[in-house]
Structures are given as structure tokens and as C-alpha cells.
Scaffold this active site. Structure first.
Site, PDB file in Angstrom:
ATOM      1  N   GLU A 202     -23.475 -47.020  37.082  1.00 45.08           N
ATOM      2  CA  GLU A 202     -24.697 -46.455  36.823  1.00 45.08           C
ATOM      3  C   GLU A 202     -24.855 -46.506  35.133  1.00 45.08           C
ATOM      4  OE1 GLU A 202     -22.643 -45.051  39.008  1.00 45.08           O
ATOM      5  OE2 GLU A 202     -24.000 -44.170  40.614  1.00 45.08           O
ATOM      6  N   GLY A 254     -14.972 -34.091  34.429  1.00 45.66           N
ATOM      7  CA  GLY A 254     -16.398 -34.437  33.985  1.00 45.66           C
ATOM      8  C   GLY A 254     -17.526 -33.273  34.018  1.00 45.66           C
ATOM      9  N   HIS A 371     -43.729 -19.874  45.870  1.00 49.88           N
ATOM     10  CA  HIS A 371     -45.024 -20.684  46.463  1.00 49.88           C
ATOM     11  C   HIS A 371     -44.471 -21.945  47.311  1.00 49.88           C
ATOM     12  CE1 HIS A 371     -47.478 -17.922  44.281  1.00 49.88           C
ATOM     13  NE2 HIS A 371     -46.563 -17.792  43.295  1.00 49.88           N
TER      14      HIS A 371
END
Ligand code: F6P
Length: 533
Positions: A202, A254, A371
Site C-alpha cells: 500500500e 510498527g 446518538h
């Protein structure tokens, strides 16, 4: 009986006891909270009583936690499946000496830290500039630990951000890099390629995309890049000048790496002094973790409450609910920290775990979550232990009344979860509203809150760099403690490998360069859809 059996037995014997009953002891709140270095951790609204706590502390003692902790800080290779030391703590204790394989590792750590400080000062002052002058924007390209730590901390510390504007690209979905770069000026943008291995697909794909974006606009795109990695060879092959490469060793995991070079984007945003405060906060928590007796040790008790809730009571998930909008990425950060560290099915010795592994961790800041999903937390059939975080004050004195409202909401939630509302009160409420008969009964039941739902609350003075450092180190040591007690290696992540391997093999199938032969029917079917036009 083993301590685990004792714990299960004790839980079963008191499963029906309301948490609220524990407050018959007036000292409950003070005896079941820990105050250390300006933080207050309250675990009195859980079902842990004095006997359960004794058993949990004995569990920690019996696991060899103290010697394991000493081994970690001393640089022993406790990440046994990768043969590595675990020394993220060294990144925030820059004064000391730590030996790995007979060599003091702190010289190089201090040297890289000093280079980061100088680089940050030079970028922030404009002494080092891009093709178009002083850098206005920094784009950190990384994923997992090379993204979540600096991204979470940069949002958390916005009031201290007085450097270039910082952006983060992580997803291999081209939409991410596209949307972040759109609107930026390549000539005043610094791209940091952040990858421990410098092989993560990535990150390397996004880095190439940023390189072409730069190359389309500039003759010398190289001066717009910096890198953070353990591999000097690969950063050189990518074309990044060694003076702009900040290295670190494989003993920084990491998801534990924000304290060192992976934190460069954070340092650029808040400055080296702010970053230093963050390190000091972490170091302060390290000192507490190393010296406080187990029953008064914040990370240890946080871990033990987690074990009680998950492994003993069987609650499958844990919600992290910061009442601090700027901690909006903390739940995502903790998902990696906890689930990549302790989401394991075998113990260090390769045998299948005797107990459940770490829980699912999730969450959102309050009051937004109230909410959305709090409905389930209050009235769903399952129990979700909640971890609330709240500062005494915010950074906006002119909006102090909003902070009070925030605090009132946070306290109200833990109170409501514990006390609930019984059927009699619900009936009285509905009678006052004019209901009667069957309809009264029906309506009243919808307004019952079972209560007796556990939560902890962590209070801190204000979300400064120092406080954030304390909080992150607190959670790191919690994960470590949990891992030691469960017998897990919290520092490897083999579970991410299989998917990565299969993705590499599948890409050519999607382009048509390879066939789907041998794939299962479902995968073939999905490929057919994606390839159809
Ligand atoms: O795939 C998981 C992982 O290895 C994480 O542990 C790590 O934080 C992330 O990928 C990124 O890795 P790197 O920094 O090597 O690009």
C-alpha cells in the site's frame, strides 16, 4: 484450584450482585481507583471486588509479569517468534543506556533523534525549503503503525500544531492519495514515506503515485521527499537522499513506533519541544509501570480489569469512549495496538491458548456515540464494558460551558450504565405521562435500563503532548501486561500475512494475466463479476 479457576468460581458466585451494591462501602471509589502523575483511573464501577482484585493481582504475579517487564526494558529478545528485542520505551528515555547483543543502542537512537529535531526546525523555519519555497504541507504516506500513531497524535494535539499542515495517506484505494494530493501545491509539499520495512505494498504504491504527481509538476521531485524506515538500501533505491532518511531498528514494533522517526510528521506539526513533551509523558508512565506495586499500577490494573471483563465474565468486546473530540482516532489506534498485539490463538510456546485472546476493541468519541450506538450499550442483550476518557479542561476557555456539558455527559453515561432504571421507576414515569393498563405496562418495559454494566473512567488534566504520551504508554503497557498473563507474544503479527500473500497472487487474476483456476467457487464468482464489463 488454579487462580483462573478461583476467578471463575468467584465470578459465578457473585454474578447477580449489582455493581452499585459495592458502593455500600463508602471507601469503594477511593479504594478502587489509582491516582498517579496527575491521572486518575477509576475502576470502581466494575464488578471487581477486593477478593477479585487480590486474585487478579496474584494472576499477574504468577505470570512472571515483573521479570518479563524487566526483560523488556533491558533489551532482552522477548519477541521470540521474530528473535527481536522490544524497545519502544528506549525511544522516550533518551538519556539512558540499553544493550542489545552486547552493544549500547542508545547512541544511534540519540543521533537520529537529534537529526529529526534539526530537520524539523529547518523545515518549520523554511531553512530547508521545497522547489517552491517554504513547505506549507506535509503528507505522511504509511499504513498501520506507520500511519495510525502520527495521524492519531496530530489530530489530538491540534492546539499545539504550528508547523506545516499535516496530511495522511494510508489506503491503497487510489481515492485516498488522489483526494489528499488534490489541492496541494507539489512545490511546497513534503512527502514522508513512512514504512518500517519499505516493502508494504500500500505504502510503496501510494509513494509511487506521489512521485509521479511531483514529477508532472517539478524537475527536481527528489527534494520534496523524506523517508522513515529500517531499510537504508530500499529508501536509496526509491531515490531518497540519505540526509532525509531517518532510520530505526527492528526492535521498534510498527504499532509501537510513534515515539521515534515514524513520529516525524507529528514533530513537524507540533515542533520538537512539543514532541519532547510527548516523549516525557511516555517516560513518566514507564517509570510508574516499572515501580508501582501491581495493585496500584495503572497499566497493570487496566489490564486486569480487561481480563476480568473479557476472559472471566465473557464480555466479547470493549468500547473506548473518549470524551474529547481530538481523540477521534484513538479507538482506531487502539484497535491496532490491542488487536494486532493480542489477537492470537496460540501462546508463545505454540500451544493453543487456554483462555480467550484479546477482545474486540471499538469506539468513537462521546458525545457523538451517544446518538448512535449507546442505545445498544444501555439496552442491548449483551454487555459492553466501556472505557471513558475525559479531561478536566479543554483548550477553549471561551467555550468552558461546552466542556462542562461534555463532562456532565461522560459522568452521566457511566452512572446510567451502572444504575440503570428499574421497572417500577419506568412505570411511575409512564403513569405521570398518563398511560394506564396494558399500554402502561408495554411502554414501561421499553423504558427499563437493566444497569449493572461495567465501565472505567480515566481522567486527565488537559490533553497536552505530555498527557497524550502518558495515555499512549498506559495503553501500551496494558497490552503488554495482558499479553504476558495470557502467554501471548504481543509483538509479532503473523495473522496479517496470509491475506497479503493471496492479494499478491490475485492481482494478476483481476488483470487477466493469470487464471482463477484452483480458486474456490465464491472467489471465482466474485472475480467474474469484477472482470465483466
Ligand atoms: O501488515 C501489518 C503491518 O506489518 C503492521 O504491523 C505495520 O504497522 C504495518 O503493516 C506497516 O508496516 P510498514 O511500516 O513496514 O510499512
Amino acid at each position: 484450584m488454579s487462580i483462573w479457576e478461583d476467578l471463575h468460581y468467584h465470578r459465578a458466585a457473585h454474578a447477580e450482585r449489582p455493581i452499585a451494591d459495592l458502593f455500600q462501602s463508602p471507601a469503594r471509589a477511593s479504594q478502587f481507583s489509582i491516582a498517579a502523575d496527575d491521572l486518575l483511573f477509576d475502576y470502581s464501577k466494575t464488578s471487581v471486588d477486593a477478593h477479585a482484585r487480590d486474585l487478579l493481582v496474584r494472576l499477574a504475579e504468577a505470570s512472571g509479569l515483573s521479570s518479563r517487564r524487566e526483560a523488556m526494558f533491558a533489551g532482552a529478545k522477548i519477541n521470540e517468534t521474530e528473535g527481536r528485542a522490544v524497545l519502544h520505551t528506549a525511544l522516550r528515555n533518551l538519556g539512558g543506556s540499553v544493550f542489545v547483543d552486547g552493544a549500547d543502542v542508545m547512541g544511534p537512537v540519540r543521533e537520529v533523534h537529534a537529526r529529526m529535531v534539526q530537520f524539523s526546525r529547518d523545515i518549520r523555519s523554511g531553512r530547508i525549503a521545497g522547489a517552491g519555497g517554504k513547505y506549507t504541507d506535509v503528507v505522511n504516506i504509511g499504513i498501520g503503525g506507520s500511519d495510525l500513531g502520527p495521524a492519531m497524535a496530530t489530530i489530538a494535539l491540534q492546539p499545539y500544531a504550528d508547523g506545516p499542515k499535516t496530511h495522511f495517506v494510508s489506503n491503497v484505494d487510489g481515492a485516498h492519495v488522489h483526494d489528499v494530493l488534490k489541492g496541494l501545491n507539489p512545490a511546497t509539499t513534503l512527502v514522508i514515506v513512512a514504512s518500517k520495512t519499505f516493502t508494504t505494498i500500500e505504502t510503496m504504491t501510494n509513494a509511487e503515485a506521489a512521485k509521479s504527481w511531483m514529477a508532472q509538476a517539478l524537475d527536481t521531485p527528489g527534494r520534496q521527499f523524506a523517508a522513515v524506515s529500517t531499510s537504508a538500501e530500499r529508501t536509496a533505491a526509491f531515490g531518497i537522499d540519505p540526509s532525509r532518511v531517518f532510520g530505526f531498528e527492528d526492535w521498534v514494533g510498527g504499532r509501537y513506533s510513534v515515539w521515534g522517526p515514524i513520529g516525524l510528521s507529528l514533530m513537524l506539526a507540533i515542533g520538537p519541544e512539543g514532541f519532547g513533551g510527548f516523549l516525557d509523558g511516555g517516560a513518566t508512565m514507564d517509570a510508574h509501570f516499572q515501580s508501582a506495586p501491581l495493585a496500584e499500577n495503572m497499566p497493570v490494573m487496566l489490564a486486569l480489569i480487561g481480563i476480568w471483563n473479557h476472559q472471566i465474565c465473557g464480555y466479547p468486546t470493549r468500547a473506548v469512549l473518549p470524551y474529547e473530540q481530538r481523540l477521534s482516532r484513538l479507538p482506531a489506534y487502539l484497535q491496532q495496538l490491542e488487536m494486532e498485539s493480542n489477537g492470537k490463538r496460540v501462546a508463545m510456546d505454540g500451544t493453543v491458548l487456554q483462555h480467550a485472546s484479546g477482545p474486540v476493541v471499538w469506539g468513537e468519541p462521546g458525545t457523538n456515540g451517544q446518538h448512535a450506538f449507546y442505545q445498544l450499550i444501555h439496552q442491548g442483550t449483551g454487555v459492553v464494558p466501556c472505557e471513558f476518557l475525559l479531561g478536566r479542561e479543554g483548550h477553549e476557555p471561551e467555550l468552558a460551558h461546552q466542556h462542562r456539558l461534555l463532562a456532565a455527559n461522560c459522568l452521566a453515561q457511566s452512572e446510567a450504565l451502572m444504575l440503570g432504571r428499574g421497572i417500577e421507576t419506568a412505570r411511575a414515569l409512564m403513569i405521570r405521562k398518563g398511560f394506564e393498563g396494558d399500554e402502561l405496562e408495554r411502554q414501561a418495559h421499553h423504558r427499563v435500563f437493566p444497569g449493572n454494566r461495567p465501565s472505567t473512567t480515566l481522567l486527565y488534566p488537559r490533553l497536552t503532548p505530555f498527557t497524550l504520551g502518558q495515555i499512549i504508554a498506559l495503553y501500551e503497557h496494558r497490552v503488554f501486561t495482558e499479553g504476558v498473563i495470557l502467554g501471548i507474544n504481543s509483538f509479532d503479527q503473523w495473522g496479517v500475512e496470509l491475506g497479503k500473500e493471496l492479494a499478491v497472487a490475485l492481482e494478476p487474476v483481476l488483470t487477466g494475466e493469470a487464471t482463477a483456476e484452483g480458486k474456490d467457487g465464491s472467489t471465482r464468482n466474485l472475480i467474474d463479476y469484477l472482470r465483466s464489463r
